[in-house]
Design an enzyme around this catalytic site. Structure first.
Site, PDB file in Angstrom:
ATOM      1  N   CYS A   6      -9.766  -0.880   3.466  1.00  0.00           N
ATOM      2  CA  CYS A   6      -8.578  -1.724   3.626  1.00  0.00           C
ATOM      3  C   CYS A   6      -8.487  -2.127   5.096  1.00  0.00           C
ATOM      4  O   CYS A   6      -9.129  -1.527   5.955  1.00  0.00           O
ATOM      5  CB  CYS A   6      -7.330  -0.948   3.195  1.00  0.00           C
ATOM      6  SG  CYS A   6      -5.794  -1.893   3.198  1.00  0.00           S
ATOM      7  N   HIS A   7      -7.694  -3.164   5.400  1.00  0.00           N
ATOM      8  CA  HIS A   7      -7.587  -3.620   6.785  1.00  0.00           C
ATOM      9  C   HIS A   7      -6.187  -3.404   7.369  1.00  0.00           C
ATOM     10  O   HIS A   7      -5.883  -3.922   8.440  1.00  0.00           O
ATOM     11  CB  HIS A   7      -7.970  -5.097   6.891  1.00  0.00           C
ATOM     12  CG  HIS A   7      -7.358  -5.955   5.828  1.00  0.00           C
ATOM     13  ND1 HIS A   7      -8.114  -6.779   5.031  1.00  0.00           N
ATOM     14  CD2 HIS A   7      -6.086  -6.091   5.413  1.00  0.00           C
ATOM     15  CE1 HIS A   7      -7.311  -7.400   4.171  1.00  0.00           C
ATOM     16  NE2 HIS A   7      -6.084  -6.998   4.404  1.00  0.00           N
ATOM     17  N   ASN A  21      -7.334  -3.462  -4.990  1.00  0.00           N
ATOM     18  CA  ASN A  21      -6.103  -2.700  -5.188  1.00  0.00           C
ATOM     19  C   ASN A  21      -5.859  -2.486  -6.683  1.00  0.00           C
ATOM     20  O   ASN A  21      -6.372  -3.230  -7.500  1.00  0.00           O
ATOM     21  CB  ASN A  21      -4.923  -3.456  -4.564  1.00  0.00           C
ATOM     22  CG  ASN A  21      -4.903  -3.335  -3.053  1.00  0.00           C
ATOM     23  OD1 ASN A  21      -5.092  -2.257  -2.521  1.00  0.00           O
ATOM     24  ND2 ASN A  21      -4.693  -4.433  -2.361  1.00  0.00           N
ATOM     25  N   TYR A  45       7.467   0.695  -1.193  1.00  0.00           N
ATOM     26  CA  TYR A  45       6.948   2.044  -1.400  1.00  0.00           C
ATOM     27  C   TYR A  45       8.022   3.110  -1.183  1.00  0.00           C
ATOM     28  O   TYR A  45       7.778   4.288  -1.408  1.00  0.00           O
ATOM     29  CB  TYR A  45       5.792   2.338  -0.439  1.00  0.00           C
ATOM     30  CG  TYR A  45       4.693   1.315  -0.456  1.00  0.00           C
ATOM     31  CD1 TYR A  45       4.349   0.642  -1.632  1.00  0.00           C
ATOM     32  CD2 TYR A  45       3.988   0.997   0.702  1.00  0.00           C
ATOM     33  CE1 TYR A  45       3.349  -0.306  -1.643  1.00  0.00           C
ATOM     34  CE2 TYR A  45       2.981   0.057   0.690  1.00  0.00           C
ATOM     35  CZ  TYR A  45       2.672  -0.600  -0.484  1.00  0.00           C
ATOM     36  OH  TYR A  45       1.675  -1.533  -0.487  1.00  0.00           O
TER      37      TYR A  45
END
Length: 488
Positions: free
Chosen positions: A170-171, A149, A258
């Protein structure tokens, strides 16, 4: 088959071990070479000892090397995997601590927001060094798999400026799907089919099918609100589902930072988060978790080494994408996943240059993305705001333009909801000065930033955040682990 995989940042011991064992679950891959590289000789030797023990216990011909010489590790590599954290936990602490002085309360701070943007400034010059080495010494056409990241920024820089064949992994999608399968009462995850699309950490389940039956918003909301655990842990995420009509891949804590709406005031933060685990919104939660994990690993290392002597269990292969992508590329066994790549028309209502996360299929011909996806308008608007921040952040990191960096931070949704322009300008100066050793591109800007800070009249505060917890000692962690065992 015999080829070489280089892992940069292999000192991330737990994650490197997971990638290693996943890859060795592919029968054709037993005779490959893993080249580990990291800045920390200490961590390298720890992980090499663990991986050597796995190879020995399973009587495999796999070769494992470890070196602090990155170019040596990359020589002849067909695949390069990055899981680096430039600046380590020391720089990460500043990503959380300094924004708090200006009222910005982050749970993770590794994607956007003030912390994620500065994290990108540290990582991108190093990512471009990786790309230079890959082009010069790796196998021609080597593929770069980025796990580090901020995912979108790192992948954007590697593709646009590094000119290397790159995919970001990504998971989050897998974890979100596991939750949905659980609340809908699926007997196994295989009963759930889905299309997830957006940008990394803001990806949306835009089509859900349970045993072929389409799942609508109302049914999903009711399922989450009826769940005894998720109804409390994912309050913010459920609220976004109600308003947007689709579920987000990311945890309550990730998603909260975010957006401009849920962490803008201390009373709102405590209303929407859950303190049962850091990932549900705790102030600086991932920093605390990472610190405790590092301390725990150092202390309990002999147990980790002993556990490496057990036979590999193919049934425990994880859902991390890397091993499945390599298997598809090398054996032509097709794999479907969600990947971070340049948009170029894949999502119709996001910019062409954005790094998007969306479904694709992998076979011997490469990663083949499903194109022509259109996001719901609210999802696209939220992704667009972050994409614009990411673009400015990448360009600032490459050019060392501190004014553009300040504009990127100013346009961040949560920062803009909390801070004034004057506060943002001072905060960025303070963060660049504090992290100067990891920001070579800003070397010429640091003296002027120091001068401005010496004359600044912008007030800050000594604030730990709305929901901060202290780092637990090894003794406390051990006692809690013992208590859980006894309770279980």
């Amino acid at each position: 088959m015999s080829f070489k995989i280089a892992i940069i940042g292999a000192g991330s011991v737990g994650f490197t071990k997971k990638l290693f064992t996943d890859i060795l679950c592919v029968p054709e891959f037993s005779d490959i070479e893993f080249a580990l590289t990291d800045l920390s000789e200490h961590n390298l030797q720890m992980i090499k000892a663990i991986l050597d023990r796995i190879v020995e216990a399973n009587k495999l011909p796999t070769r494992v090397t470890a070196t602090t010489d990155r170019r040596k590790a990359l020589e002849g590599a067909r695949y390069v995997i990055s899981c680096v954290r430039v600046g380590g936990l020391e720089a990460y602490a500043d990503d959380i601590r300094i924004p708090l002085k200006y009222g910005i309360d982050q749970c993770v701070g590794d994607t956007i927001c003030a912390g994620g943007i500065l994290y990108g400034q540290r990582n991108i010059p190093v990512i471009l060094d990786f790309c230079k080495d890959i082009l010069e010494v790796a196998e021609p056409g080597a593929k770069f798999l980025n796990y580090a990241n901020p995912m979108a920024m790192n992948t954007w820089a590697a593709i646009e400026y590094g000119k290397v064949d790159t995919v970001g992994l990504c998971h989050g999608v897998q974890h979100g799907a596991e939750q949905i399968a659980e609340v809908l009462g699926a007997k196994s995850h295989s009963e759930l089919d889905y299309v997830c699309s957006g940008i990394n950490h803001q990806t949306w389940f835009i089509d859900l099918r349970l045993n072929g039956r389409k799942i609508g918003k109302d049914e999903l909301v009711a399922a989450f609100e009826a769940h005894p655990v998720y109804s409390q842990q994912e309050k913010l995420r459920i609220d976004v589902l109600k308003r947007f009509g689709v579920y987000s891949t990311e945890s309550n804590g990730h998603l909260s930072e975010y957006l401009p709406w849920y962490r803008k005031r201390p009373d709102e933060i405590t209303r929407w988060i859950d303190m049962s685990d850091w990932i549900h919104g705790e102030t600086g939660g991932y920093l605390r978790y990472s610190t405790e994990t590092r301390n725990w690993f150092e202390t309990e290392y002999p147990q980790f080494l002993e556990a490496a002597s057990k036979p590999l269990d193919v049934s425990k292969r994880s859902n991390e994408h890397a091993s499945h992508i390599l298997e598809a590329l090398e054996t032509n066994r097709v794999y479907r996943g969600h990947f971070n790549v340049k948009n170029a028309g894949i999502i119709t209502n996001l910019p062409q240059d954005a790094i998007i996360e969306s479904p694709g299929f992998v076979d011997r011909f490469g990663i083949n993305m499903a194109s022509g996806i259109t996001l719901p308008e609210a999802c696209a608007a939220t992704c667009m705001a972050s994409t614009n921040v990411q673009r400015m952040s990448v360009h600032a990191a490459v050019t060392g333009d501190i004014d553009l960096l300040k504009l990127a931070v100013l346009h961040d949704p949560l920062v803009g909801a909390v801070s004034t322009p004057e506060e943002v300008w001072q905060m960025v100066d303070e963060m660049v000065v504090a992290q100067a050793r990891w920001l070579p591109q800003y070397a010429d800007a640091v003296p002027a930033a120091k001068e401005r800070l010496s004359k600044s009249m912008v007030k800050t505060r000594d604030w730990a955040g709305a929901a901060r917890r202290k780092v637990r000692s090894i003794e406390e962690l051990r006692a809690e682990k013992t208590a859980l065992k006894q309770a279980g």
